[in-house]
Design a protein around this motif. Structure first.
Motif, PDB file in Angstrom:
ATOM      1  N   LYS A  89       0.840  -1.204   0.000  1.00 34.05           N
ATOM      2  CA  LYS A  89       0.000   0.000   0.000  1.00 34.05           C
ATOM      3  C   LYS A  89       0.875   1.254   0.000  1.00 34.05           C
ATOM      4  O   LYS A  89       0.628   2.197  -0.761  1.00 34.05           O
ATOM      5  N   PHE A 129       4.505   5.245  -5.645  1.00 33.56           N
ATOM      6  CA  PHE A 129       4.484   5.091  -7.103  1.00 33.56           C
ATOM      7  C   PHE A 129       3.609   6.162  -7.741  1.00 33.56           C
ATOM      8  O   PHE A 129       3.995   6.794  -8.718  1.00 33.56           O
ATOM      9  N   ARG A 130       2.434   6.385  -7.147  1.00 38.24           N
ATOM     10  CA  ARG A 130       1.524   7.411  -7.686  1.00 38.24           C
ATOM     11  C   ARG A 130       2.166   8.796  -7.654  1.00 38.24           C
ATOM     12  O   ARG A 130       1.925   9.615  -8.538  1.00 38.24           O
ATOM     13  N   ARG A 139       8.494  -1.668  -7.634  1.00 35.99           N
ATOM     14  CA  ARG A 139       8.539  -2.476  -6.399  1.00 35.99           C
ATOM     15  C   ARG A 139       9.865  -3.216  -6.288  1.00 35.99           C
ATOM     16  O   ARG A 139      10.475  -3.259  -5.223  1.00 35.99           O
ATOM     17  N   LYS A 169       2.520   1.706  -3.350  1.00 35.21           N
ATOM     18  CA  LYS A 169       1.577   2.202  -4.357  1.00 35.21           C
ATOM     19  C   LYS A 169       1.389   3.706  -4.232  1.00 35.21           C
ATOM     20  O   LYS A 169       1.298   4.408  -5.239  1.00 35.21           O
ATOM     21  N   GLU A 170       1.351   4.204  -2.991  1.00 35.43           N
ATOM     22  CA  GLU A 170       1.246   5.652  -2.791  1.00 35.43           C
ATOM     23  C   GLU A 170       2.481   6.357  -3.339  1.00 35.43           C
ATOM     24  O   GLU A 170       2.373   7.388  -4.017  1.00 35.43           O
ATOM     25  N   PHE A 198       4.546  -0.617 -11.985  1.00 35.04           N
ATOM     26  CA  PHE A 198       4.549  -0.752 -10.525  1.00 35.04           C
ATOM     27  C   PHE A 198       5.434  -1.911 -10.094  1.00 35.04           C
ATOM     28  O   PHE A 198       6.190  -1.801  -9.128  1.00 35.04           O
TER      29      PHE A 198
END
Length: 140
Positions: free
Chosen positions: A77, A83-84, A136, A80-81, A132
């Motif tokens: 999670k 990455f955005r 990662r 992902k934040e 992503f």
């Protein structure tokens, strides 16, 4: 190992009847104690999913896997934040331009060529951008 003792202390705390196993109701109680919320049905589903010996209860190893899985979910999670933030332009990937823009916002000036080189080090499929999964891998 220190982490093992931490798991054991938490496990023992939530094993309210001291039988060496965590039931669905004990799991529901422990999730509530740490500020979460889970229904009895959800707790039962987690126990069924994580129960390795089929006794309808979570042993210490089952509990460790459950906690480690939750920690991994939290890491994903957070990634992902991040990455955005780097992705910025809504393309679902980090481009050399979006990387350059983010680095500039962080006070670091890089050329597009520098950004292309940085991306190429983790660009597994060679498409010139970071997905992503590639991001990662880079952050591991």
């Amino acid at each position: 190992m220190e982490t093992s003792r931490q798991y054991e202390r938490v496990f023992d705390h939530f094993d309210s009847n001291g039988d060496g196993k965590i039931s669905a109701s004990e799991l529901k109680h422990c999730v509530g104690a740490i500020g979460g919320e889970i229904s009895e049905e959800e707790a039962e589903a987690v126990v069924v999913l994580m129960d390795s010996d089929g006794d309808g209860l979570l042993g210490m190893e089952d509990f460790k896997k459950l906690v480690e899985g939750a920690e991994e979910e939290e890491k994903v999670k957070d990634l992902k934040e991040a990455f955005r933030m780097y992705e910025m332009d809504g393309k679902g990937c980090i481009t050399p331009q979006s990387l350059k823009n983010m680095l500039r916002r962080l006070g670091e000036s890089k050329s597009i060529e520098d950004c292309k080189l940085m991306i190429s080090q983790f660009d597994i499929d060679g498409d010139g951008v970071l997905s992503f999964d590639e991001f990662r891998t880079m952050m591991s």
